[in-house]
Write a protein that holds these residues in place. Structure first.
Motif, PDB file in Angstrom:
ATOM      1  N   ARG A  83      31.467  50.385  42.310  1.00 35.53           N
ATOM      2  CA  ARG A  83      30.696  50.347  41.063  1.00 35.53           C
ATOM      3  C   ARG A  83      31.437  49.720  39.894  1.00 35.53           C
ATOM      4  NH1 ARG A  83      28.689  56.410  41.791  1.00 35.53           N
ATOM      5  NH2 ARG A  83      30.899  56.441  42.332  1.00 35.53           N
ATOM      6  N   ALA A  84      32.758  49.738  39.927  1.00 32.57           N
ATOM      7  CA  ALA A  84      33.498  49.159  38.802  1.00 32.57           C
ATOM      8  C   ALA A  84      33.721  47.657  38.985  1.00 32.57           C
ATOM      9  CB  ALA A  84      34.839  49.865  38.633  1.00 32.57           C
ATOM     10  N   THR A  85      33.499  47.156  40.207  1.00 33.31           N
ATOM     11  CA  THR A  85      33.817  45.752  40.475  1.00 33.31           C
ATOM     12  C   THR A  85      33.054  44.765  39.588  1.00 33.31           C
ATOM     13  OG1 THR A  85      34.517  46.192  42.733  1.00 33.31           O
ATOM     14  CG2 THR A  85      33.777  43.971  42.255  1.00 33.31           C
ATOM     15  N   PRO A  86      31.718  44.905  39.461  1.00 35.48           N
ATOM     16  CA  PRO A  86      31.012  43.855  38.708  1.00 35.48           C
ATOM     17  C   PRO A  86      31.555  43.663  37.291  1.00 35.48           C
ATOM     18  CG  PRO A  86      29.445  45.284  39.828  1.00 35.48           C
ATOM     19  CD  PRO A  86      30.790  45.895  40.005  1.00 35.48           C
ATOM     20  N   HIS A  87      31.643  44.747  36.524  1.00 37.21           N
ATOM     21  CA  HIS A  87      32.049  44.511  35.142  1.00 37.21           C
ATOM     22  C   HIS A  87      33.528  44.202  35.019  1.00 37.21           C
ATOM     23  CE1 HIS A  87      32.743  48.943  35.321  1.00 37.21           C
ATOM     24  NE2 HIS A  87      33.797  48.616  34.623  1.00 37.21           N
ATOM     25  N   GLN A  88      34.362  44.821  35.852  1.00 39.68           N
ATOM     26  CA  GLN A  88      35.802  44.548  35.719  1.00 39.68           C
ATOM     27  C   GLN A  88      36.142  43.096  36.056  1.00 39.68           C
ATOM     28  OE1 GLN A  88      38.452  47.364  37.666  1.00 39.68           O
ATOM     29  NE2 GLN A  88      38.853  48.150  35.738  1.00 39.68           N
ATOM     30  N   THR A  89      35.546  42.581  37.130  1.00 42.66           N
ATOM     31  CA  THR A  89      35.904  41.209  37.511  1.00 42.66           C
ATOM     32  C   THR A  89      35.410  40.209  36.467  1.00 42.66           C
ATOM     33  OG1 THR A  89      33.941  41.208  38.892  1.00 42.66           O
ATOM     34  CG2 THR A  89      36.023  41.573  39.986  1.00 42.66           C
ATOM     35  N   VAL A  90      34.174  40.396  35.999  1.00 44.16           N
ATOM     36  CA  VAL A  90      33.654  39.434  35.026  1.00 44.16           C
ATOM     37  C   VAL A  90      34.464  39.508  33.730  1.00 44.16           C
ATOM     38  CG1 VAL A  90      31.629  38.747  33.707  1.00 44.16           C
ATOM     39  CG2 VAL A  90      31.368  39.548  36.045  1.00 44.16           C
ATOM     40  N   HIS A  91      34.760  40.728  33.310  1.00 43.07           N
ATOM     41  CA  HIS A  91      35.526  40.911  32.077  1.00 43.07           C
ATOM     42  C   HIS A  91      36.903  40.260  32.196  1.00 43.07           C
ATOM     43  CE1 HIS A  91      35.646  42.840  28.203  1.00 43.07           C
ATOM     44  NE2 HIS A  91      36.628  43.681  28.490  1.00 43.07           N
ATOM     45  N   MET A  92      37.516  40.413  33.358  1.00 42.40           N
ATOM     46  CA  MET A  92      38.851  39.849  33.574  1.00 42.40           C
ATOM     47  C   MET A  92      38.808  38.321  33.595  1.00 42.40           C
ATOM     48  SD  MET A  92      42.014  40.417  34.080  1.00 42.40           S
ATOM     49  CE  MET A  92      42.805  38.884  33.683  1.00 42.40           C
ATOM     50  N   LEU A  93      37.825  37.748  34.283  1.00 45.77           N
ATOM     51  CA  LEU A  93      37.771  36.286  34.356  1.00 45.77           C
ATOM     52  C   LEU A  93      37.548  35.703  32.965  1.00 45.77           C
ATOM     53  CD1 LEU A  93      35.825  35.752  37.687  1.00 45.77           C
ATOM     54  CD2 LEU A  93      38.226  35.356  37.226  1.00 45.77           C
ATOM     55  N   LEU A  94      36.663  36.330  32.200  1.00 42.31           N
ATOM     56  CA  LEU A  94      36.449  35.841  30.835  1.00 42.31           C
ATOM     57  C   LEU A  94      37.733  35.981  30.016  1.00 42.31           C
ATOM     58  CD1 LEU A  94      32.882  37.253  30.146  1.00 42.31           C
ATOM     59  CD2 LEU A  94      33.512  34.858  30.339  1.00 42.31           C
ATOM     60  N   ALA A  95      38.432  37.095  30.226  1.00 41.97           N
ATOM     61  CA  ALA A  95      39.689  37.280  29.494  1.00 41.97           C
ATOM     62  C   ALA A  95      40.662  36.156  29.823  1.00 41.97           C
ATOM     63  CB  ALA A  95      40.312  38.633  29.837  1.00 41.97           C
ATOM     64  N   ALA A  96      40.702  35.758  31.103  1.00 45.84           N
ATOM     65  CA  ALA A  96      41.626  34.680  31.488  1.00 45.84           C
ATOM     66  C   ALA A  96      41.279  33.390  30.756  1.00 45.84           C
ATOM     67  CB  ALA A  96      41.579  34.466  32.999  1.00 45.84           C
ATOM     68  N   LEU A  97      39.984  33.094  30.647  1.00 42.98           N
ATOM     69  CA  LEU A  97      39.590  31.874  29.944  1.00 42.98           C
ATOM     70  C   LEU A  97      39.925  31.979  28.459  1.00 42.98           C
ATOM     71  CD1 LEU A  97      36.143  31.087  31.614  1.00 42.98           C
ATOM     72  CD2 LEU A  97      38.419  30.311  32.231  1.00 42.98           C
ATOM     73  N   MET A  98      39.686  33.162  27.881  1.00 44.84           N
ATOM     74  CA  MET A  98      39.980  33.324  26.450  1.00 44.84           C
ATOM     75  C   MET A  98      41.474  33.187  26.181  1.00 44.84           C
ATOM     76  SD  MET A  98      37.508  36.442  25.263  1.00 44.84           S
ATOM     77  CE  MET A  98      38.011  36.440  23.548  1.00 44.84           C
ATOM     78  N   VAL A  99      42.265  33.860  27.005  1.00 48.12           N
ATOM     79  CA  VAL A  99      43.708  33.809  26.778  1.00 48.12           C
ATOM     80  C   VAL A  99      44.198  32.366  26.884  1.00 48.12           C
ATOM     81  CG1 VAL A  99      45.926  34.439  27.796  1.00 48.12           C
ATOM     82  CG2 VAL A  99      44.205  36.182  27.415  1.00 48.12           C
ATOM     83  N   THR A 100      43.769  31.661  27.933  1.00 48.47           N
ATOM     84  CA  THR A 100      44.222  30.277  28.085  1.00 48.47           C
ATOM     85  C   THR A 100      43.772  29.428  26.908  1.00 48.47           C
ATOM     86  OG1 THR A 100      43.928  30.521  30.452  1.00 48.47           O
ATOM     87  CG2 THR A 100      44.264  28.304  29.628  1.00 48.47           C
ATOM     88  N   GLY A 101      42.478  29.482  26.619  1.00 47.33           N
ATOM     89  CA  GLY A 101      41.941  28.621  25.570  1.00 47.33           C
ATOM     90  C   GLY A 101      42.622  28.882  24.238  1.00 47.33           C
ATOM     91  N   PHE A 102      42.677  30.137  23.832  1.00 46.30           N
ATOM     92  CA  PHE A 102      43.228  30.428  22.506  1.00 46.30           C
ATOM     93  C   PHE A 102      44.734  30.208  22.442  1.00 46.30           C
ATOM     94  CE2 PHE A 102      39.258  33.083  21.993  1.00 46.30           C
ATOM     95  CZ  PHE A 102      38.684  32.241  21.054  1.00 46.30           C
ATOM     96  N   LEU A 103      45.439  30.506  23.534  1.00 48.68           N
ATOM     97  CA  LEU A 103      46.895  30.292  23.486  1.00 48.68           C
ATOM     98  C   LEU A 103      47.238  28.811  23.363  1.00 48.68           C
ATOM     99  CD1 LEU A 103      49.004  32.401  26.011  1.00 48.68           C
ATOM    100  CD2 LEU A 103      49.198  32.323  23.544  1.00 48.68           C
TER     101      LEU A 103
END
Ligand code: HDD
Ligand code: HEM
Ligand code: HEM
Lengths: 450, 347
Positions: free
Chosen positions: A175-195
């Motif tokens: 049950r935690a997989t859908p939101h955790q994975t999407v949240h993490m992938l978006l975080a990876a894009l945000m971290v890369t882009g903003f850094l």
């Protein structure tokens, strides 16, 4: 002298917290490099190609440290938590096995992509980069499913301390997989882009506002800005899921000690003797946010005995910090988008670039804070509701010396990594043709595009 | 063959591949350490770097592959090994960090300050990491890891068999690397370097062989069960390893480098196979069988299915990678201003 269990947890947190930043770049950076290379091929503008070359060098370094720091993690899972791996290794093994395949693909194509530049025709070279992006996304997805399972363990039965009837797919898609994975992938894009954008914002503020720096900034910042709004929405989704399935974690996030009907949202504050003081209170807001009903009842920490409660102060603050940063980055992205849309160019205001300089590190702070919420909020369970962290740890005495030994290693690694990346940023431009064969490295007389 | 046997075979395949490819990369690091100063040293290092640059990441993944298959398919055995051998595994982990990162850092700092420092870190960790991984192998092979429990954190890896196998691991890495490099040197037109590595490969090869004989005595005294297996069921495989090793040295003598490479790799692979055969069907300790230690059927089936799908993607990609970099043209060395292949393409 710290206790061995505490040392093991700190060692895990250090290694994971370090790896995750580099891993985010490993997920997002290849996409940026390919975008730049693609625009270079499409427009015939060499400036883009030079940018792609430059970023690819940084990517090579980041990938190498990502790989070694990840390898350490796979050792540590066994070294520090044999209780977890011995009992549940088979339940969470599948995502790691699939992740292993993804790593292989990533490493193979990275080797080809980096070292065959100039040997393959441009389009074939661009294509050889696509598996890197896909495999990066896949490895992040699969590793997070393993973490999600630790929050929402499913897909097995426990008989006499041994797992039976394991359904690895069910465990993976918990049950935690859908939101955790999407949240993490978006975080990876945000971290890369903003850094990456941060680096160019510094240059622009220092007066290097030429086309090269502005396009690099625009490309990287756009990546972060696209992900930011989605991230806030997914974060809200995550919070609802936590409220439903991990009420104790939610109570810790909100520092809610007593069960309340129409609970108030409390921001900041200090925890003293099982009570949150000096917080900003918004009446009924927590009930509203968590259950879409201002009068809903929200369970407090008092529902579980004290030894089953996570540390409240850390989790509460980490959550507030993540949300604050998320909202601030959303506002900054909106500024960027409005200017881009109305005037078709980058903002002029130096305040915008000052904020953009901070945005990169802030995204990293949000990332770390989010993981603290998830992992510390799960305490004292290593597998939520099933196995205590204290029962999973290696009983060997002296475990703490491993932590003491690795601490300086990580400090050194951080310093060295930053130093090398800064040197690379200052190196002369490289137009991709290997003039001398023994290296596919620096071409000293590469032309400066400015 | 049961699903557990197939998983174990794949795990073993991962270990063999890690030794043959990753081990050679460690060996290259060891030769980097011994390459000497000045211009000759620089040229030797340049060849090493050139050869392992594109492939070392991939070679490294075999280790991760083996670890992950280990904990998925044989969770309790994995937990016992990792939980007992904390010290050598932590040291190997630190070695892996230093090695991988300083290799990448050195490359990025070409001709700059700290290039030398990272070079030394890279080279020394290339020596230490295989040693500690070797002690781990020795601890497992000599039955010092109790199944589903914790062994002695110290003596499990400081006994003679473990230390011996640590030493062997270092030598094997150096031998494989030197043998492979002879071919890489001729391929890229550096015949003098081929001679250099040929001499070293021959020396380390004979040394490793001689030590292996001494090792049999060590094993006979210290790890009886393993010795009985090696001289029993595994004897033909072990003999094959010896033959292949001798053939490899003869081919090196004759400067038949491609064939020498294959036989050297074969000798090492067969050595590992002999160990596996000597221990089959037990895992960690006599008395605990593979079937008993294996994860549930559903898990094994899921893992095997994923690996089958993965192999369909992986095998062609791996082949492309190795072919791409083994088939480069004869190259000219840095500094003489000749155009490289990249530039030739552009004209
Ligand atoms: C750039 C990074 C970033 C940003 C801006 C946000 N988050 Fe986040 N958050 C993470 C990065 C992150 C993460 C990648 O660190 C976590 C840790 C575990 C996970 O799945 O994502 C996380 C976890 C996490 C959790 C815990 C999930 C769990 O334990 O299962 C919640 C409830 C939220 N987030 C909510 C939010 C909200 C409401 C945000 C915005 C307003 C927000 N996050 C912005
Ligand atoms: C998917 C991947 C992950 C897995 C399998 C995992 C696993 C673990 C394990 C085994 C522990 C030790 C037990 C415990 O204290 O609960 C732990 C703790 C921890 N992890 Fe994770 N983790 C993952 C992702 C992350 C990431 C990316 C971070 C980044 C910051 C993180 C942060 C932490 C922290 C802060 C702790 C310490 C908890 C405490 O001190 O109370 N985790 N994790
Ligand atoms: C949320 C958490 C994590 C994410 C998103 C993540 C993502 C990644 C990515 C994208 C890479 C590729 C290297 C790079 O591009 O820098 C990587 C490397 C690696 N990660 Fe993680 N990781 C996470 C946590 C973990 C954990 C908990 C483990 C092990 C237990 C782990 C093990 C590894 C290993 C072994 C590698 C090296 C693979 C290689 O050689 O290419 N990671 N990780």
């Amino acid at each position: 002298m710290i206790e061995d269990l505490v040392a093991a947890r700190m060692q895990m947190a250090l290694s994971l917290g370090w790896h995750i930043v580099v891993a985010c770049l490993g997920v997002g950076f290849p996409a940026l490099v390919l975008l730049a290379e693609w625009r270079g091929i499409r427009t015939g503008d060499r400036g883009w190609t030079l940018l792609a070359r430059r970023w690819a060098k940084a990517l090579a370094v980041v990938f190498a440290v990502g790989a070694v720091s990840g390898t350490i993690l796979s050792f540590e899972m066994g070294l520090l938590w044999p209780g977890l791996m011995g009992t549940y290794g088979e339940v969470i093994g599948l995502p790691f096995a699939i992740e292993g395949i993804a790593f292989f693909i990533e490493a193979i194509f990275l080797g080809i992509y980096l070292f065959a530049w100039g040997r393959l025709p441009p389009r074939a070279h661009l294509l050889s980069g696509i598996p890197i992006v896909l495999a990066g996304l896949a490895s992040a997805f699969f590793v997070v499913t393993a973490n999600a399972w630790m929050q929402q363990p499913e897909g097995f039965r426990l008989v006499d301390g041994r797992v039976v009837d394991v359904s690895p797919w069910e465990a993976m898609f918990n049950r935690a997989t859908p939101h955790q994975t999407v949240h993490m992938l978006l975080a990876a894009l945000m971290v890369t882009g903003f850094l990456v954008a941060s680096v160019y914002a510094v240059a622009i503020l220092r007066g290097k506002g030429d086309a090269y720096h502005r396009r690099a900034f625009a490309l990287a910042f756009s990546l972060g800005a696209v992900a930011a709004p989605a991230q806030v929405a997914v974060g809200d989704w995550a919070a609802h899921s936590v409220a439903e399935h991990q009420p104790v974690k939610l109570a810790a996030m909100e520092a809610l000690f007593r069960t309340e009907q129409g609970a108030a949202l409390r921001l900041g504050g200090i925890v003293v003797d099982d009570e949150l003081r000096y917080a900003v209170e918004i009446p009924n807001a927590l009930s509203l946010l968590a259950y879409w009903d201002p009068d809903a009842t929200v369970a407090g920490l008092e529902e579980v005995p004290p030894d089953l409660r996570p540390p409240v102060g850390i989790v509460h603050w980490a959550f507030d910090i993540m949300v604050a940063v998320g909202l601030a980055l959303l506002a900054l992205s909106a500024w960027f988008a409005v200017v881009a849309w109305r005037r078709r160019r980058l903002p002029d205001s130096s305040w915008f670039y000052r904020a953009a300089v901070v945005a990169g590190p802030a995204a990293v702070v949000a990332l770390e804070a989010g993981w603290v919420v998830t992992e510390v909020g799960r305490q004292p369970w290593i597998v939520y509701g099933q196995m205590l962290t204290a029962d999973a740890v290696n009983p060997m005495s002296g475990l703490r010396y491993g932590f003491y030994a690795l601490l300086p290693v990580y400090v050194l690694l951080t310093v060295a990594l930053i130093y090398v990346l800064r040197r690379l940023a200052r190196a002369p431009f490289d137009d991709g043709a290997a003039r001398r064969v023994s290296d596919y490295r620096v071409v000293p007389d590469g032309e400066d595009p400015r | 063959m049961s699903a557990a046997d197939v998983c174990l075979a794949l795990l073993w395949l991962g270990i063999v591949a890690y030794v043959l490819f990753g081990g050679a990369d460690f060996g290259a690091g060891i030769w980097d350490l011994l390459a000497g100063r000045g211009e000759p040293g620089r040229r030797r290092r340049e060849l090493l770097e050139h050869v392992i640059g594109p492939v070392w990441e991939t070679n490294h993944v075999w280790l991760i592959f083996a670890v992950v298959i280990g904990w998925t398919a044989f969770p309790r055995a994995f937990a016992s090994v990792a939980g007992t051998l904390v010290v050598p595994l932590t040291l190997a982990a630190a070695g892996i960090i230093f090695r991988g990162s300083s290799f990448a850092f050195r490359k990025s700092l070409h001709g700059e300050r700290f290039e030398g420092l990272f070079g030394i870190l890279f080279a020394t960790s290339s020596l230490l990491t295989p040693f500690f991984l070797g002690t781990v192998a020795g601890a497992v092979a000599s039955g010092r890891i109790p199944y589903d429990g914790y062994g002695d954190p110290r003596t499990s890896w400081t006994n003679t068999t473990s230390l011996f196998s640590g030493l062997m691991a270092v030598l094997v890495c150096a031998y494989l690397a030197a043998t492979y490099l002879t071919r890489d040197a001729t391929r890229t037109g550096r015949d003098d370097l081929a001679e250099y590595f040929r001499g070293r490969a021959l020396f380390v090869g004979w040394l490793t062989g001689a030590l292996a004989v001494v090792g049999l005595v060590v094993i006979a005294q210290d790890a009886e069960a393993l010795f009985i297996g090696l001289t029993g069921v595994a004897l033909p495989v072990a003999a094959g390893s010896v033959l292949s090793g001798v053939a490899g040295l003869a081919l090196l003598h004759a400067r038949r480098y491609t064939a020498a490479r294959l036989t050297a790799a074969g000798a090492v692979a067969l050595l590992l196979a002999a160990w596996a055969a000597a221990q089959y069907p037990y895992i960690l300790q006599p008395g605990v069988t593979i079937a008993e230690a294996a994860a549930g059927e559903a898990v094994l089936a899921a893992v095997l299915a994923s690996l089958a799908v993965g192999a369909a993607l992986l095998v062609p990609s791996l082949v492309w990678l190795y072919v791409l970099f083994q088939r480069e043209e004869r190259v000219v060395e840095a500094g003489d201003g000749e155009p490289g292949p990249g530039e030739r393409d552009r004209r």
